[in-house]
Scaffold this motif. Structure first.
Motif, PDB file in Angstrom:
ATOM      1  N   LEU A 112       0.860  -1.050   0.028  1.00  0.00           N
ATOM      2  CA  LEU A 112       0.163  -0.342  -0.188  1.00  0.00           C
ATOM      3  C   LEU A 112       0.937   1.284  -0.457  1.00  0.00           C
ATOM      4  N   LYS A 113       0.510   2.200  -0.783  1.00  0.00           N
ATOM      5  CA  LYS A 113       0.994   3.647  -0.248  1.00  0.00           C
ATOM      6  C   LYS A 113       0.958   4.071   1.049  1.00  0.00           C
ATOM      7  N   GLU A 114       2.365   5.393   1.355  1.00  0.00           N
ATOM      8  CA  GLU A 114       1.969   5.612   2.250  1.00  0.00           C
ATOM      9  C   GLU A 114       0.806   6.833   2.426  1.00  0.00           C
ATOM     10  N   GLU A 115       0.274   6.884   3.554  1.00  0.00           N
ATOM     11  CA  GLU A 115      -1.038   7.491   4.323  1.00  0.00           C
ATOM     12  C   GLU A 115      -0.396   8.813   3.849  1.00  0.00           C
ATOM     13  N   GLN A 116      -1.514   9.372   3.216  1.00  0.00           N
ATOM     14  CA  GLN A 116      -0.687  11.230   3.092  1.00  0.00           C
ATOM     15  C   GLN A 116      -2.304  11.742   3.534  1.00  0.00           C
ATOM     16  N   ILE A 117      -2.577  12.818   3.418  1.00  0.00           N
ATOM     17  CA  ILE A 117      -3.183  13.810   4.318  1.00  0.00           C
ATOM     18  C   ILE A 117      -2.899  15.668   3.191  1.00  0.00           C
ATOM     19  N   GLU A 118      -4.167  15.661   3.375  1.00  0.00           N
ATOM     20  CA  GLU A 118      -3.630  16.674   2.209  1.00  0.00           C
ATOM     21  C   GLU A 118      -3.247  18.431   3.265  1.00  0.00           C
ATOM     22  N   ALA A 119      -2.174  19.067   2.406  1.00  0.00           N
ATOM     23  CA  ALA A 119      -2.330  20.320   3.353  1.00  0.00           C
ATOM     24  C   ALA A 119      -3.196  21.633   2.938  1.00  0.00           C
ATOM     25  N   PRO A 120      -3.773  21.797   4.551  1.00  0.00           N
ATOM     26  CA  PRO A 120      -4.634  23.115   4.542  1.00  0.00           C
ATOM     27  C   PRO A 120      -4.238  24.462   3.553  1.00  0.00           C
ATOM     28  N   LYS A 121      -5.781  24.522   2.501  1.00  0.00           N
ATOM     29  CA  LYS A 121      -5.453  25.900   1.758  1.00  0.00           C
ATOM     30  C   LYS A 121      -5.823  27.174   1.993  1.00  0.00           C
ATOM     31  N   ASN A 122      -5.352  27.870   1.761  1.00  0.00           N
ATOM     32  CA  ASN A 122      -6.913  28.772   1.191  1.00  0.00           C
ATOM     33  C   ASN A 122      -6.142  29.997   2.784  1.00  0.00           C
ATOM     34  N   LEU A 123      -4.801  29.325   2.957  1.00  0.00           N
ATOM     35  CA  LEU A 123      -4.965  30.670   5.135  1.00  0.00           C
ATOM     36  C   LEU A 123      -4.564  31.689   4.175  1.00  0.00           C
ATOM     37  N   GLU A 124      -5.902  32.385   5.412  1.00  0.00           N
ATOM     38  CA  GLU A 124      -5.338  33.951   5.527  1.00  0.00           C
ATOM     39  C   GLU A 124      -5.272  34.959   6.749  1.00  0.00           C
ATOM     40  N   ALA A 125      -4.081  35.171   6.710  1.00  0.00           N
ATOM     41  CA  ALA A 125      -3.974  36.350   8.430  1.00  0.00           C
ATOM     42  C   ALA A 125      -3.754  37.876   8.130  1.00  0.00           C
ATOM     43  N   TRP A 126      -5.002  38.179   8.876  1.00  0.00           N
ATOM     44  CA  TRP A 126      -5.379  39.633   9.211  1.00  0.00           C
ATOM     45  C   TRP A 126      -5.203  40.130  10.279  1.00  0.00           C
ATOM     46  N   ALA A 127      -5.233  41.673  10.499  1.00  0.00           N
ATOM     47  CA  ALA A 127      -5.690  42.704  12.044  1.00  0.00           C
ATOM     48  C   ALA A 127      -6.974  42.705  11.337  1.00  0.00           C
ATOM     49  N   PRO A 128      -8.042  42.118  12.409  1.00  0.00           N
ATOM     50  CA  PRO A 128      -9.176  42.385  12.862  1.00  0.00           C
ATOM     51  C   PRO A 128      -9.165  43.831  13.149  1.00  0.00           C
ATOM     52  N   SER A 129      -9.855  44.747  13.226  1.00  0.00           N
ATOM     53  CA  SER A 129     -10.082  46.307  12.978  1.00  0.00           C
ATOM     54  C   SER A 129     -10.497  45.727  14.831  1.00  0.00           C
ATOM     55  N   LEU A 130     -10.131  46.786  15.832  1.00  0.00           N
ATOM     56  CA  LEU A 130     -10.533  47.325  17.196  1.00  0.00           C
ATOM     57  C   LEU A 130     -10.134  46.284  17.746  1.00  0.00           C
ATOM     58  N   GLU A 131      -9.138  45.178  17.170  1.00  0.00           N
ATOM     59  CA  GLU A 131      -8.852  44.662  18.431  1.00  0.00           C
ATOM     60  C   GLU A 131      -6.900  44.763  18.275  1.00  0.00           C
ATOM     61  N   ALA A 132      -7.052  45.702  18.619  1.00  0.00           N
ATOM     62  CA  ALA A 132      -4.793  45.987  19.165  1.00  0.00           C
ATOM     63  C   ALA A 132      -3.900  44.568  19.375  1.00  0.00           C
ATOM     64  N   GLY A 133      -3.288  44.876  18.199  1.00  0.00           N
ATOM     65  CA  GLY A 133      -1.752  43.439  19.062  1.00  0.00           C
ATOM     66  C   GLY A 133      -2.575  42.184  18.654  1.00  0.00           C
ATOM     67  N   VAL A 134      -4.086  41.886  17.987  1.00  0.00           N
ATOM     68  CA  VAL A 134      -4.154  40.193  17.058  1.00  0.00           C
ATOM     69  C   VAL A 134      -4.015  40.273  16.119  1.00  0.00           C
ATOM     70  N   LEU A 135      -3.908  39.067  15.413  1.00  0.00           N
ATOM     71  CA  LEU A 135      -4.458  38.545  14.338  1.00  0.00           C
ATOM     72  C   LEU A 135      -5.195  36.794  14.810  1.00  0.00           C
ATOM     73  N   SER A 136      -5.417  37.284  13.544  1.00  0.00           N
ATOM     74  CA  SER A 136      -7.220  36.247  13.252  1.00  0.00           C
ATOM     75  C   SER A 136      -6.696  35.444  12.218  1.00  0.00           C
ATOM     76  N   LEU A 137      -6.930  34.253  11.448  1.00  0.00           N
ATOM     77  CA  LEU A 137      -6.390  33.003  10.893  1.00  0.00           C
ATOM     78  C   LEU A 137      -7.662  32.531  10.556  1.00  0.00           C
ATOM     79  N   LYS A 138      -7.082  31.897   9.336  1.00  0.00           N
ATOM     80  CA  LYS A 138      -8.641  31.407   9.358  1.00  0.00           C
ATOM     81  C   LYS A 138      -7.739  30.018   7.166  1.00  0.00           C
TER      82      LYS A 138
END
Length: 204
Positions: A112-138
Motif C-alpha cells: 500500500l501507499k504511504e498514508e497521506q493527508i492533504e495540506a490546508p489551503k487558502n490560509l489567510e492572516a489579517w488584523a481584525p479591526s478594533l483588536e490591537a495586537g491581535v492577528l486572526s487566521l482562517k
C-alpha cells in the motif's frame, strides 16, 4: 548371531559367525508443485502469501526472485519489512527431505501507499479591526484532519481543533508575522504546510 566351535589338538577356538542384512531405504517421493499461490497487500510494509497444500510435501520454501526467504510447514507466510507502494513477486516450492519440487507459478502484489493527508489551503492572516495586537487566521477545512498545527515565522505555535485561530501573542505591533498551517490525521500523520500568509497587528 551364531556361535561355532572349532577344535584342534592344542586349542579350541570359539568364533562368532555374524550375518547382517540391511533392508532397502524407503524411497522419498518427489512432492508435487504447490498450486494457487495468492499474494495480498496487508499494509505499506507487508504482504501475505497463501497456497494449497502439495502432495508428499513436509514443508515449503518461499522465494522472492532467486532469494529464498524462509522454509515453513504451513501453507501461508507473511513477508514483512517491505517498501511502500512497491510490487513484490513470489514463488513456492514443496519440500520432502532433500527433495524439492519445481517452483510454483509466480504471484505478485504491490504494498500500500504511504498514508497521506492533504495540506490546508487558502490560509489567510489579517488584523481584525478594533483588536490591537491581535492577528486572526482562517483556512479551508481538511476532511481527514483531526487537528491543525499552526506555525508562526517557521516556529510551532499551537495545535488547534478548528480551522480558525486568533493569535493574541503578537506583542510587537511594528512587526509583520507570517503563518503556515498543517493538517494532522487521527493517527498523527502531518501534512505538508499550507501557503504562507502574513499580517501586521494594529496599534492601540
Amino acid at each position: 548371531l551364531k556361535t561355532s566351535v572349532y577344535a584342534n589338538p592344542a586349542h579350541q577356538y570359539y568364533v562368532n559367525d555374524i550375518k547382517m542384512e540391511f533392508g532397502a531405504l524407503p524411497e522419498v517421493e518427489t512432492p508435487s508443485v504447490p498450486q494457487n499461490l495468492s499474494v495480498n497487500a496487508i499494509d505499506q510494509t507487508s504482504v501475505s502469501l497463501s497456497w494449497t497444500s502439495a502432495k508428499n510435501a513436509t514443508s515449503y520454501n518461499v522465494y522472492r526472485g532467486t532469494n529464498k526467504l524462509a522454509n515453513v510447514t504451513t501453507t501461508s507466510y507473511l513477508a514483512e519489512g517491505l517498501n511502500a507502494d512497491t510490487e513484490y513477486c513470489f514463488t513456492i516450492t514443496a519440500v520432502n527431505g532433500e527433495t524439492e519440487s519445481e517452483k510454483s507459478a509466480e504471484a505478485c502484489a504491490k504494498t500500500l501507499k504511504e498514508e497521506q493527508i492533504e495540506a490546508p489551503k487558502n490560509l489567510e492572516a489579517w488584523a481584525p479591526s478594533l483588536e490591537a495586537g491581535v492577528l486572526s487566521l482562517k483556512w479551508d477545512i481538511v476532511a481527514e484532519a483531526s487537528s491543525y498545527n499552526i506555525y508562526r515565522d517557521n516556529e510551532f505555535l499551537v495545535n488547534v481543533k478548528e480551522n480558525t485561530y486568533k493569535d493574541t501573542t503578537t506583542y510587537d505591533i511594528k512587526k509583520i508575522y507570517c503563518y503556515t498551517v498543517t493538517a494532522i490525521s487521527a493517527n498523527g500523520l502531518e501534512s505538508e504546510k499550507s501557503n504562507e500568509s502574513c499580517a501586521q497587528p494594529l496599534a492601540c
